[in-house]
Motif scaffolding. Structure first.
Motif, mmCIF file in Angstrom:
data_model
loop_
_atom_site.group_PDB
_atom_site.id
_atom_site.type_symbol
_atom_site.label_atom_id
_atom_site.label_comp_id
_atom_site.label_asym_id
_atom_site.label_seq_id
_atom_site.Cartn_x
_atom_site.Cartn_y
_atom_site.Cartn_z
ATOM 1 N N TYR A 109 0.623 -1.190 0.029
ATOM 2 C CA TYR A 109 -0.066 0.048 0.061
ATOM 3 C C TYR A 109 0.739 1.266 -0.045
ATOM 4 O O TYR A 109 0.625 2.188 -0.683
ATOM 5 N N THR A 126 -3.346 -0.784 -4.969
ATOM 6 C CA THR A 126 -4.175 -0.629 -3.741
ATOM 7 C C THR A 126 -4.809 0.979 -3.845
ATOM 8 O O THR A 126 -5.425 0.932 -3.018
ATOM 9 N N ARG A 151 -0.836 -9.181 -6.076
ATOM 10 C CA ARG A 151 -1.657 -9.300 -4.909
ATOM 11 C C ARG A 151 -1.742 -10.642 -4.441
ATOM 12 O O ARG A 151 -1.913 -10.885 -3.133
ATOM 13 N N LEU A 156 -3.630 -10.731 -0.923
ATOM 14 C CA LEU A 156 -4.839 -9.761 -1.350
ATOM 15 C C LEU A 156 -5.849 -10.340 -2.078
ATOM 16 O O LEU A 156 -5.514 -11.342 -2.822
ATOM 17 N N ASN A 157 -6.982 -9.739 -2.295
ATOM 18 C CA ASN A 157 -7.955 -10.340 -3.254
ATOM 19 C C ASN A 157 -7.651 -9.770 -4.743
ATOM 20 O O ASN A 157 -6.543 -8.890 -4.637
ATOM 21 N N GLU A 161 -12.143 -7.614 -7.494
ATOM 22 C CA GLU A 161 -12.694 -7.781 -6.165
ATOM 23 C C GLU A 161 -12.687 -6.410 -5.254
ATOM 24 O O GLU A 161 -13.670 -5.902 -4.661
ATOM 25 N N GLN A 162 -11.575 -6.127 -5.220
ATOM 26 C CA GLN A 162 -11.221 -4.684 -4.492
ATOM 27 C C GLN A 162 -12.011 -3.760 -5.053
ATOM 28 O O GLN A 162 -12.374 -2.777 -4.361
ATOM 29 N N VAL A 165 -15.245 -3.340 -3.688
ATOM 30 C CA VAL A 165 -15.313 -3.036 -2.052
ATOM 31 C C VAL A 165 -15.155 -1.633 -2.147
ATOM 32 O O VAL A 165 -15.635 -1.136 -1.314
#
Length: 199
Positions: A109, A126, A151, A156-157, A161-162, A165
């Motif tokens: 990140y 990210t 990822r 991480l997803n 998918e992120q 979110v």
């Protein structure tokens, strides 16, 4: 060195940051740009954390515990007006990750955030922002397929998918796209130049 006291200090910084963010959400002003109040708090937290890091390096889990180590990462992640501080922390955090003393996700990140401010593509995807169509989307990535591979390697997803979110979170927080995308981008570029991210 009393690391317990340092841990409490770092957690208090994080809590102050999140309380101010919640206040701005409740006021409906979180999407109105980088507020002076938030910038001031972020800079103040960064300077306090910098003094701690002069003593112990990056606040790793073995020194301050999981909660305080993650809180330190948040303080660094939000110190966006201090490029040299964020870069210094990136190097310290990378060393800690290589020694298995900090989270590789946190490092991803931070590296992505620095890359975005430097106008470079992200390696992990990210960081998100509003695009020209008024949609919340990932900032530029180097290669979508490779990003998803990276990822997955750190737990991480997927980027797809992120994206869901992040858009849901923005909706829940009543965040809205800028009314004038071009103007916001110009203002952001001026800000990045003024604080030293770009020349």
């Amino acid at each position: 060195m009393n690391y317990h006291n340092l841990a409490e200090e770092i957690i208090a910084m994080k809590n102050a940051d999140l309380e101010l963010r919640e206040k701005l959400i409740q006021q409906g002003t979180l999407s109105d740009g980088y507020s002076e109040e938030m910038a001031s708090l972020h800079n103040q937290n960064a300077m306090m954390l910098d003094k701690i890091m002069d003593k112990i390096g990056f606040p790793t889990i073995d020194h301050v515990g999981v909660e305080a180590s993650e809180a330190a990462w948040l303080v660094v992640q939000h110190a966006i007006g201090l490029p040299s501080f964020m870069r210094k922390c990136g190097a310290l955090l990378e060393k800690a990750v290589n020694e298995s003393k900090a989270s590789s996700i946190g490092l991803a990140y931070l590296q992505d955030r620095i890359a975005v401010f430097e106008s470079k593509p992200q390696l992990y995807g990210t960081q998100f922002d509003w695009d020209a169509n008024g949609k919340l989307s990932p900032n530029e990535v180097d290669n979508w397929i490779e990003v998803n591979k990276r990822r997955k390697l750190i737990g991480l997803n997927t980027l797809e998918e992120q994206l869901e979110v992040m858009r849901k979170r923005a909706q829940n927080e009543n965040q809205t796209p800028p009314t004038d995308f071009k103007k916001r981008k110009q203002e952001m570029d001026v800000w990045r130049k003024n604080v030293g991210w770009i020349k």
